[in-house]
Design a protein around this motif. Sequence first.
Motif, PDB file in Angstrom:
ATOM      1  N   PRO A  75      -3.933   7.845 -11.849  1.00  0.00           N
ATOM      2  CA  PRO A  75      -2.880   6.807 -11.604  1.00  0.00           C
ATOM      3  C   PRO A  75      -1.682   7.325 -10.778  1.00  0.00           C
ATOM      4  N   ILE A  76      -1.100   6.634  -9.907  1.00  0.00           N
ATOM      5  CA  ILE A  76       0.031   7.017  -9.187  1.00  0.00           C
ATOM      6  C   ILE A  76       1.173   5.857  -9.331  1.00  0.00           C
ATOM      7  N   MET A  77       2.298   5.980  -9.694  1.00  0.00           N
ATOM      8  CA  MET A  77       3.294   4.889  -9.793  1.00  0.00           C
ATOM      9  C   MET A  77       4.315   5.159  -8.775  1.00  0.00           C
ATOM     10  N   MET A  78       4.674   4.470  -7.886  1.00  0.00           N
ATOM     11  CA  MET A  78       5.860   4.661  -7.127  1.00  0.00           C
ATOM     12  C   MET A  78       7.104   4.002  -7.505  1.00  0.00           C
ATOM     13  N   LEU A  79       8.178   4.587  -7.252  1.00  0.00           N
ATOM     14  CA  LEU A  79       9.584   4.186  -7.414  1.00  0.00           C
ATOM     15  C   LEU A  79      10.253   3.635  -6.115  1.00  0.00           C
ATOM     16  N   THR A  80      10.852   2.849  -6.124  1.00  0.00           N
ATOM     17  CA  THR A  80      11.688   2.350  -4.959  1.00  0.00           C
ATOM     18  C   THR A  80      12.647   1.356  -5.216  1.00  0.00           C
ATOM     19  N   GLY A  81      13.690   1.415  -4.247  1.00  0.00           N
ATOM     20  CA  GLY A  81      14.769   0.528  -4.038  1.00  0.00           C
ATOM     21  C   GLY A  81      14.451  -0.667  -3.855  1.00  0.00           C
ATOM     22  N   ASP A  97      -1.196   2.955  -7.458  1.00  0.00           N
ATOM     23  CA  ASP A  97      -1.671   1.915  -8.227  1.00  0.00           C
ATOM     24  C   ASP A  97      -0.856   0.998  -8.836  1.00  0.00           C
ATOM     25  N   ASP A  98       0.629   1.363  -8.837  1.00  0.00           N
ATOM     26  CA  ASP A  98       1.606   0.254  -9.299  1.00  0.00           C
ATOM     27  C   ASP A  98       2.981   0.743  -8.565  1.00  0.00           C
ATOM     28  N   TYR A  99       3.890   0.084  -8.768  1.00  0.00           N
ATOM     29  CA  TYR A  99       5.179   0.221  -8.226  1.00  0.00           C
ATOM     30  C   TYR A  99       6.179  -0.343  -9.243  1.00  0.00           C
ATOM     31  N   PRO A 159     -18.706   5.394  -1.399  1.00  0.00           N
ATOM     32  CA  PRO A 159     -17.212   5.496  -0.912  1.00  0.00           C
ATOM     33  C   PRO A 159     -16.313   5.963  -2.300  1.00  0.00           C
ATOM     34  N   THR A 160     -15.336   6.758  -1.969  1.00  0.00           N
ATOM     35  CA  THR A 160     -14.141   7.037  -2.969  1.00  0.00           C
ATOM     36  C   THR A 160     -13.334   6.046  -3.431  1.00  0.00           C
ATOM     37  N   LEU A 161     -13.410   5.525  -4.827  1.00  0.00           N
ATOM     38  CA  LEU A 161     -12.536   4.709  -5.182  1.00  0.00           C
ATOM     39  C   LEU A 161     -11.399   5.317  -5.816  1.00  0.00           C
ATOM     40  N   THR A 162     -10.407   4.583  -5.693  1.00  0.00           N
ATOM     41  CA  THR A 162      -8.974   5.079  -6.397  1.00  0.00           C
ATOM     42  C   THR A 162      -9.065   4.424  -7.761  1.00  0.00           C
ATOM     43  N   HIS A 163      -8.298   5.037  -8.775  1.00  0.00           N
ATOM     44  CA  HIS A 163      -7.933   4.279 -10.013  1.00  0.00           C
ATOM     45  C   HIS A 163      -7.935   2.880 -10.126  1.00  0.00           C
ATOM     46  N   GLY A 164      -6.999   2.252  -9.210  1.00  0.00           N
ATOM     47  CA  GLY A 164      -6.808   1.004  -9.058  1.00  0.00           C
ATOM     48  C   GLY A 164      -7.785   0.181  -8.305  1.00  0.00           C
ATOM     49  N   GLU A 165      -8.619   0.729  -7.271  1.00  0.00           N
ATOM     50  CA  GLU A 165      -9.667   0.064  -6.768  1.00  0.00           C
ATOM     51  C   GLU A 165     -10.927  -0.072  -7.641  1.00  0.00           C
ATOM     52  N   PHE A 166     -11.288   1.054  -8.367  1.00  0.00           N
ATOM     53  CA  PHE A 166     -12.320   0.893  -9.188  1.00  0.00           C
ATOM     54  C   PHE A 166     -11.901  -0.209 -10.333  1.00  0.00           C
ATOM     55  N   THR A 189      -6.612  -5.419 -14.807  1.00  0.00           N
ATOM     56  CA  THR A 189      -6.616  -3.774 -14.328  1.00  0.00           C
ATOM     57  C   THR A 189      -5.551  -3.253 -14.410  1.00  0.00           C
ATOM     58  N   HIS A 190      -4.421  -3.753 -14.756  1.00  0.00           N
ATOM     59  CA  HIS A 190      -3.214  -3.030 -15.348  1.00  0.00           C
ATOM     60  C   HIS A 190      -2.776  -3.249 -16.668  1.00  0.00           C
ATOM     61  N   GLY A 191      -3.371  -4.082 -17.191  1.00  0.00           N
ATOM     62  CA  GLY A 191      -3.066  -4.331 -18.500  1.00  0.00           C
ATOM     63  C   GLY A 191      -1.906  -5.015 -18.931  1.00  0.00           C
ATOM     64  N   TYR A 192      -1.096  -5.760 -17.929  1.00  0.00           N
ATOM     65  CA  TYR A 192      -0.008  -6.527 -17.992  1.00  0.00           C
ATOM     66  C   TYR A 192      -0.166  -7.530 -17.039  1.00  0.00           C
ATOM     67  N   GLY A 193       0.749  -8.489 -17.262  1.00  0.00           N
ATOM     68  CA  GLY A 193       0.918  -9.768 -16.245  1.00  0.00           C
ATOM     69  C   GLY A 193       1.855  -9.232 -15.204  1.00  0.00           C
TER      70      GLY A 193
END
Length: 244
Positions: A75-81, A97-99, A159-166, A189-193
């Motif tokens: 899993p990859i989480m992005m941080l952004t302004g 997979d998340d941000y 096809p190769t699926l990422t964590h989020g896609e799978f 998919t993520h465990g939260y709303g």
Amino acid sequence: MDNHVSHIVVVDDEKDIRDVLADALQQQGYRVTKAANSSELFAAGPSDLAIIDLRLNNEDGLTLAKALRAQSAIPIMMLTGKGDETDIIIGLELAADDYMLKPFNLREFTARVNALLRRSNRLANNSEALSNNETLYRFDDWTLNLSQRTVTRSNGNQPTLTHGEFSLLEALVMSPQRVLSREQLMEKTHGYGSDSQDRTIDVLVVRLRRKIEDNPRVPKLIKTERGIGYRFNTSVTKHSKTES
């Protein structure tokens, strides 16, 4: 008993932010490596999750996330302004997979990290537990293998699926012909709303359509239900393959 301690790499060019995030994660019991750039990220060795800032000094966080995704399904989480919605969408399309938008609440941050790792670990544990009793789900001319975390077409295309896609495909396959809201899919998919402004599911749907639809622009498997969410528009059959 599994004594594995998840290893998380935090990539941010601001030392204060690295230290704060690392401290919050270490308090959750995780092993954390702090990295200021791509070299330090890849020198950190195998990890279970990566947290990458979108804007790094002299580097593009999106490019870094894409490079990591090319060699790992973690899993990859992005941080952004705030104000970087276009970049967020591109990041999700490329690899993430998340941000989270800065500034953010540390409690929400750790909750999201926990959810990503729980989902990833559950998939890994299911793969090990089902190794001798594979569970297969067949839809259209595709076969989803939960133990191997693969989806294979009858012609052999895989096809190769990422964590989020799978995770998204699994959620859809488990609820065929049912309309699922974006909030329901985020929970599955993520465990939260999420709120109505969260584009994560929409982007994951676009990515998944590109990999399993004959014509992603005119999808026949993943149908959009306007104003609500999505529906998996096909029948699904479950099979078990027991190995001796």
